[in-house]
Design a protein around this motif. Structure first.
Motif, mmCIF file in Angstrom:
data_model
loop_
_atom_site.group_PDB
_atom_site.id
_atom_site.type_symbol
_atom_site.label_atom_id
_atom_site.label_comp_id
_atom_site.label_asym_id
_atom_site.label_seq_id
_atom_site.Cartn_x
_atom_site.Cartn_y
_atom_site.Cartn_z
ATOM 1 N N SER A 55 15.393 80.944 41.263
ATOM 2 C CA SER A 55 15.350 80.876 42.718
ATOM 3 C C SER A 55 14.767 82.166 43.299
ATOM 4 O O SER A 55 15.211 83.270 42.954
ATOM 5 N N PRO A 56 13.774 82.063 44.188
ATOM 6 C CA PRO A 56 13.213 83.274 44.801
ATOM 7 C C PRO A 56 14.183 83.947 45.772
ATOM 8 O O PRO A 56 14.018 85.114 46.114
ATOM 9 N N THR A 57 15.183 83.173 46.201
ATOM 10 C CA THR A 57 16.209 83.695 47.104
ATOM 11 C C THR A 57 17.534 83.769 46.359
ATOM 12 O O THR A 57 17.856 82.886 45.562
ATOM 13 N N GLN A 58 18.297 84.802 46.602
ATOM 14 C CA GLN A 58 19.590 84.934 45.935
ATOM 15 C C GLN A 58 20.501 83.774 46.317
ATOM 16 O O GLN A 58 20.698 83.472 47.489
ATOM 17 N N ILE A 59 21.043 83.106 45.304
ATOM 18 C CA ILE A 59 21.997 82.022 45.534
ATOM 19 C C ILE A 59 23.381 82.623 45.730
ATOM 20 O O ILE A 59 23.868 83.383 44.892
ATOM 21 N N THR A 60 23.998 82.298 46.848
ATOM 22 C CA THR A 60 25.326 82.833 47.152
ATOM 23 C C THR A 60 26.399 81.766 47.246
ATOM 24 O O THR A 60 27.587 82.092 47.257
ATOM 25 N N SER A 61 25.994 80.477 47.321
ATOM 26 C CA SER A 61 26.965 79.400 47.515
ATOM 27 C C SER A 61 26.616 78.191 46.659
ATOM 28 O O SER A 61 25.442 77.882 46.451
ATOM 29 N N LEU A 62 27.657 77.526 46.211
ATOM 30 C CA LEU A 62 27.539 76.276 45.450
ATOM 31 C C LEU A 62 28.274 75.178 46.188
ATOM 32 O O LEU A 62 29.456 75.330 46.530
ATOM 33 N N VAL A 63 27.588 74.081 46.439
ATOM 34 C CA VAL A 63 28.240 72.860 46.940
ATOM 35 C C VAL A 63 28.292 71.888 45.773
ATOM 36 O O VAL A 63 27.257 71.549 45.188
ATOM 37 N N ILE A 64 29.503 71.464 45.416
ATOM 38 C CA ILE A 64 29.643 70.643 44.214
ATOM 39 C C ILE A 64 30.352 69.335 44.522
ATOM 40 O O ILE A 64 31.258 69.253 45.356
ATOM 41 N N ASN A 65 29.906 68.300 43.817
ATOM 42 C CA ASN A 65 30.509 66.968 43.872
ATOM 43 C C ASN A 65 30.513 66.450 42.444
ATOM 44 O O ASN A 65 29.478 66.027 41.929
ATOM 45 N N SER A 66 31.669 66.527 41.779
ATOM 46 C CA SER A 66 31.711 66.155 40.359
ATOM 47 C C SER A 66 33.100 65.682 39.963
ATOM 48 O O SER A 66 34.101 66.301 40.315
ATOM 49 N N GLY A 67 33.108 64.600 39.202
ATOM 50 C CA GLY A 67 34.359 64.098 38.637
ATOM 51 C C GLY A 67 34.735 64.782 37.341
ATOM 52 O O GLY A 67 35.742 64.467 36.735
ATOM 53 N N GLY A 68 33.915 65.739 36.885
ATOM 54 C CA GLY A 68 34.251 66.486 35.679
ATOM 55 C C GLY A 68 33.213 66.308 34.594
ATOM 56 O O GLY A 68 32.062 65.950 34.851
ATOM 57 N N GLY A 69 33.629 66.542 33.360
ATOM 58 C CA GLY A 69 32.713 66.416 32.248
ATOM 59 C C GLY A 69 33.158 67.224 31.048
ATOM 60 O O GLY A 69 34.342 67.489 30.861
ATOM 61 N N ASP A 70 32.208 67.661 30.262
ATOM 62 C CA ASP A 70 32.454 68.393 29.029
ATOM 63 C C ASP A 70 33.190 69.694 29.324
ATOM 64 O O ASP A 70 32.800 70.463 30.203
ATOM 65 N N VAL A 71 34.243 69.986 28.552
ATOM 66 C CA VAL A 71 35.088 71.126 28.876
ATOM 67 C C VAL A 71 34.397 72.460 28.619
ATOM 68 O O VAL A 71 34.527 73.404 29.407
ATOM 69 N N LEU A 72 33.658 72.572 27.530
ATOM 70 C CA LEU A 72 32.987 73.841 27.238
ATOM 71 C C LEU A 72 31.827 74.075 28.213
ATOM 72 O O LEU A 72 31.574 75.217 28.623
ATOM 73 N N ALA A 73 31.141 73.013 28.596
ATOM 74 C CA ALA A 73 30.118 73.143 29.636
ATOM 75 C C ALA A 73 30.761 73.532 30.956
ATOM 76 O O ALA A 73 30.203 74.321 31.735
ATOM 77 N N GLY A 74 31.954 72.990 31.218
ATOM 78 C CA GLY A 74 32.679 73.352 32.435
ATOM 79 C C GLY A 74 33.033 74.824 32.457
ATOM 80 O O GLY A 74 32.927 75.491 33.491
ATOM 81 N N ILE A 75 33.466 75.351 31.319
ATOM 82 C CA ILE A 75 33.778 76.780 31.234
ATOM 83 C C ILE A 75 32.528 77.610 31.500
ATOM 84 O O ILE A 75 32.572 78.619 32.215
ATOM 85 N N ARG A 76 31.393 77.199 30.938
ATOM 86 C CA ARG A 76 30.144 77.923 31.186
ATOM 87 C C ARG A 76 29.766 77.879 32.670
ATOM 88 O O ARG A 76 29.338 78.893 33.239
#
Length: 238
Positions: A55-76
């Motif tokens: 991203s050319p601009t610093q990302i400061t916020s995340l908007v998320i919509n997720s029912g979940g998923g892989d636990v190790l990917a979630g930790i990452r």
């Protein structure tokens, strides 16, 4: 117990609700905000990491919509939220691995009106609250759980949130009172466990179709202290 554990793992690595197709969007009008919608899996999290890096601009916020998923990917994903000090806004749902590792990783979380936030277990569930000896499991599953256990322990030490948040609803005394797929806690309890969450409205518990999805446990400080003490005693016995 093997099949109970397998079902739990499938749920934790699956979704709490039907997942949307994955999308990752940075709005040109809001270039500091990245929108993540869909399942948490290694490929999607890698795309998220690349999106922030490119991203050319610093990302400061995340908007998320997720029912979940892989636990190790979630930790990452949680590590990236913590590393980049992202503000998090939950839009519609954040459950399972999303609740475990995304909302816990941010010092500023907003839950939008009618959005669902809910937990339903973590690695401490099979280790502490199963009905049989953990070491009776198949070797491959034991190895997977132990790798997950170490990753989750390091993660919660890093974000300074009590790891018990993932499993309090599975503890004796609370589990028997629950009749929903997911559980959460009153705001006082969430704060005591180390989370930083603001709800735009009252905590949502019902899906858009009217199904009761999340049970909110309102715990007095005394009850929470007792549960955490019991939890700590179980941890010492591992």
């Amino acid at each position: 117990m093997y099949y109970l554990l397998l079902a739990m793992l499938l749920t934790l690595t699956g979704c709490a609700s039907k997942q949307l197709s994955f999308s990752l969007v940075i709005d040109p009008l809001l270039p500091s905000v990245i929108n993540y919608s869909g399942e948490i899996d290694p490929d999607n999290v890698a795309a998220f990491e690349q999106g922030i890096a490119n991203s050319p601009t610093q990302i400061t916020s995340l908007v998320i919509n997720s029912g979940g998923g892989d636990v190790l990917a979630g930790i990452r994903l949680g590590e990236l939220v913590y590393q980049h000090k992202l503000k998090v806004t939950v839009d519609k749902v954040c459950a399972s691995s999303c609740a475990n590792y995304v909302v816990t990783a941010s010092d500023e979380v907003t839950i939008k009106q009618d959005a669902l936030l809910g937990w339903h277990g973590g690695v401490l569930q099979p280790l502490l609250y199963g009905s049989e000896d953990f070491h009776k499991y198949k070797k491959s599953m034991v190895e997977y759980i132990m790798a997950w256990a170490e990753a989750e322990r390091v993660f919660f030490d890093m974000v300074k949130v009590n790891q018990a948040v993932t499993v309090l609803g599975m503890m004796p005394g609370l589990k028997g009172k629950r009749n929903t797929p997911l559980y959460s806690y009153d705001q006082q309890t969430l704060k005591a466990l180390g989370l930083h969450i603001t709800f735009e409205d009252k905590q949502a518990t019902v899906s858009k179709t009217g199904e009761e999805i999340v049970q909110i446990f309102s715990l007095s400080p005394e009850v929470l202290d007792t549960l955490l003490m019991q939890h700590a005693q179980r941890l010492q016995q591992l």
